[in-house]
Design an enzyme around this catalytic site. Structure first.
Site, PDB file in Angstrom:
ATOM      1  N   CYS A   8       0.699  -1.529  -0.053  1.00 52.27           N
ATOM      2  CA  CYS A   8       0.181  -0.044  -0.252  1.00 52.27           C
ATOM      3  C   CYS A   8       0.996   1.074  -0.308  1.00 52.27           C
ATOM      4  CB  CYS A   8      -0.864  -0.051   0.857  1.00 52.27           C
ATOM      5  SG  CYS A   8       0.110  -0.558   3.060  1.00 52.27           S
ATOM      6  N   CYS A 278      14.047  -1.196   1.893  1.00 48.68           N
ATOM      7  CA  CYS A 278      13.544  -2.712   1.178  1.00 48.68           C
ATOM      8  C   CYS A 278      14.514  -2.060  -0.939  1.00 48.68           C
ATOM      9  CB  CYS A 278      12.113  -2.800   0.559  1.00 48.68           C
ATOM     10  SG  CYS A 278      11.845  -3.744  -0.518  1.00 48.68           S
ATOM     11  N   ASP A 394      12.433  -6.586 -14.916  1.00 44.67           N
ATOM     12  CA  ASP A 394      12.381  -6.175 -13.420  1.00 44.67           C
ATOM     13  C   ASP A 394      13.341  -7.595 -12.897  1.00 44.67           C
ATOM     14  OD1 ASP A 394      10.068  -4.146 -13.715  1.00 44.67           O
ATOM     15  OD2 ASP A 394      12.279  -2.975 -13.780  1.00 44.67           O
ATOM     16  N   CYS A 431       9.498 -12.573   1.104  1.00 43.78           N
ATOM     17  CA  CYS A 431       9.105 -11.067   1.396  1.00 43.78           C
ATOM     18  C   CYS A 431       8.461 -12.139   2.817  1.00 43.78           C
ATOM     19  CB  CYS A 431       8.753 -10.152   0.776  1.00 43.78           C
ATOM     20  SG  CYS A 431       8.630  -8.709   1.499  1.00 43.78           S
ATOM     21  N   CYS A 495      14.762 -10.841   0.195  1.00 36.74           N
ATOM     22  CA  CYS A 495      14.465 -12.112  -0.667  1.00 36.74           C
ATOM     23  C   CYS A 495      15.222 -12.941  -2.144  1.00 36.74           C
ATOM     24  CB  CYS A 495      13.503 -11.376  -1.788  1.00 36.74           C
ATOM     25  SG  CYS A 495      13.612  -9.260  -2.292  1.00 36.74           S
TER      26      CYS A 495
END
Length: 536
Positions: A8, A278, A394, A431, A495
Site C-alpha cells: 500500500c 527495501c 526487473d 518477503c 528475498c
C-alpha cells in the site's frame, strides 16, 4: 514483475490554523486542505489499486473524524471522473487535516472492511483516532495469539492492521489526561517486528506520521510554513508544487507530530541502530520520478542498466551487432535500465511491447495469471520480427508472466532470438514485510538457485531453457548496493539472500523452507511462528 504487488501507500496533509495561508491551498482555503489528498493518492496509486480511502478532521462538525473508503481505484472511490459527485464528497469530507491510503490486498481484497483508514471511535476525543499504514508485521501471528490468549478479546478481521489499531487502543485506554503519542508509539511499536510507515489522525486534531526504526518502507515529508504533508513517495509532494530540496525523508524510528496548538515537531520514538531499506523500492515499486532516502529512483535504475551492460560484455556470448539486435524493456519500470544498457552497448532500445493499461483491474480475472499476462502486453511485430531481442525485466518472481511473454514475442512478434536480462538477482526467498510472496513454492528461482551460492552459468541456462529463452542472465547480489548507492548493510535484501533484518523474519523463512512442497498457504506460515519460536 507484473506478477508482484506491494502492500500500500500512505499520504497525509495538515494546514495549521492561525499561521497564515499556504500557497498549496485550493480556492476553498485552509479549512478544506483535505481536497488535496485525492491528488496525492493518485500519485501513489502505483502502490495499490484495489482499495482507497481517506479520513479528515474538522473541529466544527459533529463527526470530528470523517471517513470515506471503498474497494476500487482512487478515481473510483472518490468519483473523480464525475464533477458533481466529486464535489459532493469533497464537501462532506472537508477538513484542515487528512490522511489517506491506497491498498493492494493479500487478503479480503473484495471486502470494503479491509480498506483503510481504520477508525477506533471513542467518547473521549483523546482516544478516538483513525490510522493507515504501509507494511507488514512479521510477528503478526504472535501478536494475535497474545491478544486472544485470555479469551476476552475478539478480532473481526484477519489483518495486522486491526492488531495495530488494538495495540494503540489498549495503550490509550489507560490514559487519563493528554496523550503523549511518542510514548504511545514507543510502547506499541516496541512489540512490533516488521515494516511499517503509518499516519494517524485523532479527534483532538493531532496528526502523527511515523516510520519503523529500520526504515524498511519509505516516508517523505515537507514542512513549509503552516503546511505539513507526507507521503510514501516524494512524487506526491513534488506534484503538489514543492521543490526537490524542500522534500525530506523521515528518519527511521522518527515521527512527525502535528498539534493544532503546539505546532510541528519531529522526534525519535524508537532507536535506529541500523537501516534495512527495501531495495525493491528503487528497482520496481516506487515511481521513477521519486527520490527516497536521498537516492533517485531513476538514477538507480539507470545504474542497473550499466551493471547489465558490464555483465553482458563479460558474458560475451550474444552477438551485439546493432543492425539486427535490439534491447526491449518489459513496460514500464524496466525502461530506464533498458535504455541505459542500450546506451552503454551502442544498441538500439525499442518499445517492442505495448502495455495495455486497462487490462489490470480485476474483479473478473479469477486468479488466472496466464490469461492476464497474455492480455497485458502486445508484441509489435514491426519492431521484433527477425530481430535478436535482448529483453530487459526487473525481476522474475513466479515466471508465469515471463513464460507467456516469451511465447508471444516469438509467435506474435516473430523474434529470431530472445535473450532475457534481469536487472535484479534471483528472488530465492519470501518477503514478510509487505510484498505478496510469503512461501518458497510461489517462487521460480529456488528451483534453480540456492541462497548464498554464486550464479552458475548452468543454472541460468536451465532456467532459460525452461522458460523458452535462448539465454538468461541475472545481476549478482552485490550489483544492487552499487546501483542504489548504499552499503549492503543499509538495505533489506532478504528475498535475494535469505538473510532477514528482523528475528521474526528469519524465523518465518525457516518455517517457509520447512513447508516447501507441502502446500502450506501464507497465513499458515504466520500462524506457525509462535510454535517455532517456543520450540527454538
Amino acid at each position: 514483475m507484473a506478477e508482484l504487488n506491494h502492500e500500500c501507500g500512505v499520504a497525509a496533509i495538515y494546514h495549521l490554523s492561525g499561521r497564515g495561508r499556504s500557497p498549496m491551498c485550493t480556492e476553498h482555503g485552509p479549512r478544506q486542505i483535505s481536497r488535496v489528498l485525492p491528488r496525492m493518492l493518485l500519485d501513489i496509486q502505483n502502490r495499490g489499486q484495489l482499495a482507497a480511502g481517506m479520513a479528515t478532521y474538522d473541529p466544527d462538525r459533529p463527526s470530528l473524524l470523517q471517513i470515506r473508503k471503498d474497494v476500487g481505484t482512487v478515481t473510483e472511490v472518490f468519483r473523480l471522473n464525475h464533477r458533481e459527485k466529486t464535489e459532493a464528497l469533497m464537501k462532506q469530507l472537508a477538513g484542515r487535516a487528512a490522511i489517506g491510503h491506497t491498498r493492494y490486498a493479500t487478503c479480503g481484497q473484495d471486502d470494503r472492511e479491509y480498506a483503510q483508514p481504520f477508525e477506533r471511535v471513542h467518547i473521549h476525543k483523546r482516544k478516538w483516532f483513525s490510522f493507515c499504514f504501509n507494511g507488514q508485521l512479521s510477528n503478526y501471528g504472535l501478536l494475535k495469539e497474545r491478544l486472544l490468549a485470555n479469551g476476552d478479546h475478539h478480532l473481526r478481521l484477519d489483518t495486522d492492521t486491526e492488531i495495530i489499531m488494538h495495540e494503540f487502543g489498549r495503550i490509550l485506554s489507560r490514559s487519563t489526561g493528554p496523550v503523549d503519542w511518542v510514548s504511545v508509539l514507543r510502547e506499541a511499536c516496541g512489540g512490533f517486528d516488521g515494516a511499517y510507515s503509518l499516519a494517524i489522525l485523532t479527534a483532538e486534531g493531532e496528526m502523527i506520521v511515523a516510520r519503523d526504526p529500520l526504515g524498511i518502507k519509505p516516508m517523505c515529508y515537507v514542512h513549509e510554513g503552516p503546511l505539513v504533508a507526507a507521503a510514501s513517495e516524494s512524487v506526491a509532494l513534488l506534484n503538489l508544487g514543492f521543490e526537490n530540496d524542500q522534500i525530506k525523508s523521515l528518519p527511521p524510528g522518527h515521527a512527525i507530530l502535528v498539534d493544532p496548538e503546539q505546532g510541528v515537531r519531529i522526534e525519535s520514538f524508537m532507536p535506529s541502530e541500523k537501516t534495512a531499506h527495501c531495495f525493491f523500492e528503487w528497482i520496481y515499486f516506487a515511481n521513477v520520478a521519486s527520490t527516497l532516502d536521498d537516492r533517485s529512483v531513476y538514477l538507480s535504475r539507470t545504474s542497473l542498466g550499466k551493471e547489465l551492460a558490464m555483465a553482458e560484455r563479460e558474458f560475451n556470448k550474444v552477438d551485439l551487432n546493432p543492425e539486427d539486435t535490439i534491447i526491449v524493456p518489459v513496460p514500464d519500470t524496466s525502461k530506464a535500465a533498458a535504455d541505459s544498457m542500450a546506451f552503454e552497448l551502442s544498441i538500439p532500445s525499442r518499445e517492442g511491447l505495448i502495455r495495455n493499461r486497462y487490462a489490470g483491474r480485476t474483479f473478473i480475472e479469477g486468479g488466472n495469471r496466464k490469461a492476464k499476462a497474455a492480455t497485458k502486453y502486445t508484441p509489435l511485430r514491426e519492431v521484433l520480427q527477425d530481430k535478436r531481442v535482448i529483453l530487459v525485466e526487473d525481476s522474475i518472481v513466479r515466471s508465469t508472466t515471463m513464460n507467456v511473454l516469451l511465447d508471444r514475442i516469438r509467435d506474435v512478434g516473430g523474434a529470431r532470438e530472445i535473450h532475457v536480462r534481469v536487472a535484479c538477482p534471483p528472488i530465492i526467498a519470501p518477503c514478510f514485510y509487505g510484498i505478496d510472496m510469503s512461501t518458497v513454492d510461489q517462487l521460480i528461482a529456488p528451483k534453480y538457485f540456492e541462497a548464498g551460492e554464486d550464479l552458475s552459468d548452468d543454472a541460468q541456462q536451465r532456467l532459460a531453457d525452461d522458460l523458452g529463452a535462448d539465454t538468461l542472465r541475472y545481476l549478482p547480489v552485490e550489483a544492487i548496493s552499487r546501483a542504489i548507492g548504499m552499503r549492503s548493510d543499509q538495505l533489506c535484501r532478504a528475498c535475494v539472500t535469505g538473510q532477514y533484518p528482523t528475528p521474526c523474519g528469519q524465523h518465518l523463512y525457516q518455517i517457509a523452507l520447512d513447508n516447501r512442497g507441502a502446500s502450506v498457504d501464507q497465513q499458515r506460515t504466520y500462524e506457525q511462528l509462535a510454535a517455532a519460536i517456543e520450540a527454538g
